[in-house]
Write a protein that holds these residues in place. Structure first.
Motif, mmCIF file in Angstrom:
data_model
loop_
_atom_site.group_PDB
_atom_site.id
_atom_site.type_symbol
_atom_site.label_atom_id
_atom_site.label_comp_id
_atom_site.label_asym_id
_atom_site.label_seq_id
_atom_site.Cartn_x
_atom_site.Cartn_y
_atom_site.Cartn_z
ATOM 1 N N PRO A 179 8.067 -8.078 -7.951
ATOM 2 C CA PRO A 179 8.878 -9.143 -7.613
ATOM 3 C C PRO A 179 10.472 -8.597 -7.934
ATOM 4 O O PRO A 179 11.393 -8.931 -7.341
ATOM 5 N N ILE A 180 10.521 -7.626 -8.868
ATOM 6 C CA ILE A 180 11.946 -7.007 -9.088
ATOM 7 C C ILE A 180 12.619 -6.391 -7.747
ATOM 8 O O ILE A 180 13.538 -6.590 -7.511
ATOM 9 N N LEU A 181 11.677 -5.494 -6.897
ATOM 10 C CA LEU A 181 12.143 -4.828 -5.793
ATOM 11 C C LEU A 181 12.242 -6.080 -4.712
ATOM 12 O O LEU A 181 13.270 -5.730 -3.950
ATOM 13 N N GLN A 182 11.285 -6.789 -4.824
ATOM 14 C CA GLN A 182 11.222 -8.037 -3.603
ATOM 15 C C GLN A 182 12.777 -8.726 -3.794
ATOM 16 O O GLN A 182 13.483 -8.930 -2.879
ATOM 17 N N LYS A 183 13.206 -8.996 -5.063
ATOM 18 C CA LYS A 183 14.442 -9.805 -5.407
ATOM 19 C C LYS A 183 15.739 -8.684 -4.999
ATOM 20 O O LYS A 183 16.551 -9.325 -4.493
ATOM 21 N N LEU A 184 15.587 -7.476 -5.291
ATOM 22 C CA LEU A 184 16.481 -6.559 -5.030
ATOM 23 C C LEU A 184 16.834 -6.387 -3.408
ATOM 24 O O LEU A 184 17.904 -6.106 -3.150
ATOM 25 N N GLU A 185 15.756 -6.568 -2.604
ATOM 26 C CA GLU A 185 15.944 -6.302 -1.169
ATOM 27 C C GLU A 185 16.306 -7.616 -0.479
ATOM 28 O O GLU A 185 16.919 -7.701 0.632
ATOM 29 N N GLU A 186 16.326 -8.822 -1.303
ATOM 30 C CA GLU A 186 16.940 -9.869 -0.559
ATOM 31 C C GLU A 186 18.286 -10.052 -0.393
ATOM 32 O O GLU A 186 19.092 -9.191 -1.189
ATOM 33 N N HIS A 187 18.849 -10.639 0.690
ATOM 34 C CA HIS A 187 20.241 -10.615 0.870
ATOM 35 C C HIS A 187 20.922 -11.631 0.243
ATOM 36 O O HIS A 187 20.713 -12.724 0.153
#
Length: 128
Positions: A120-128
């Motif tokens: 979820p950390i990487l998912q959050k970082l890739e959100e616009h």
């Protein structure tokens, strides 16, 4: 006093003192050999700057505070206004950091931290 002596007395690096001179916060006299010669008033200004910067005041705030410090007819309201604005900036930074901490804490709790690729950390970082 030379720059090394004043640096030791006020606890600032000589490089910082030279910078303050370059931007016009202090204007030491020059000896006939061209070396800087700091007076007591210069030393007091440098110590003032060191304490002001340690409290996080900007260079421009310090410039304004120094001008007020030199002005015996100053209104304390002017000094208070500068300090109040600075305090408001600090409080906003604290609020911003608390938001960052809360978001990051949540993400760290949500991440399993195991061998799986889902994060979820990487998912959050890739959100616009």
């Amino acid at each position: 006093m030379n720059i090394g002596e004043v640096a030791e007395k006020v606890g600032l690096p000589a490089k910082t003192i030279r910078y303050y001179e370059d931007i016009g916060l202090v204007t030491p006299q020059r000896d006939t050999n061209g070396y800087r010669s700091f007076r007591d008033t210069d030393m007091h200004k440098l110590a003032f700057m060191g304490r002001s910067r340690a409290l996080g005041f900007t260079i421009e705030d310090c410039r304004n505070l120094l001008a007020l410090w030199d002005d015996q007819d100053r209104a304390s309201a002017d000094v208070r206004a500068i300090a109040s604005e600075h305090l408001a900036r600090i409080e906003q930074k604290i609020a911003d950091l608390e938001d960052i901490r809360d978001t990051l804490s949540h993400l760290v709790r949500e991440c399993a931290g195991d061998q799986r690729p889902n994060c979820p950390i990487l998912q959050k970082l890739e959100e616009h």
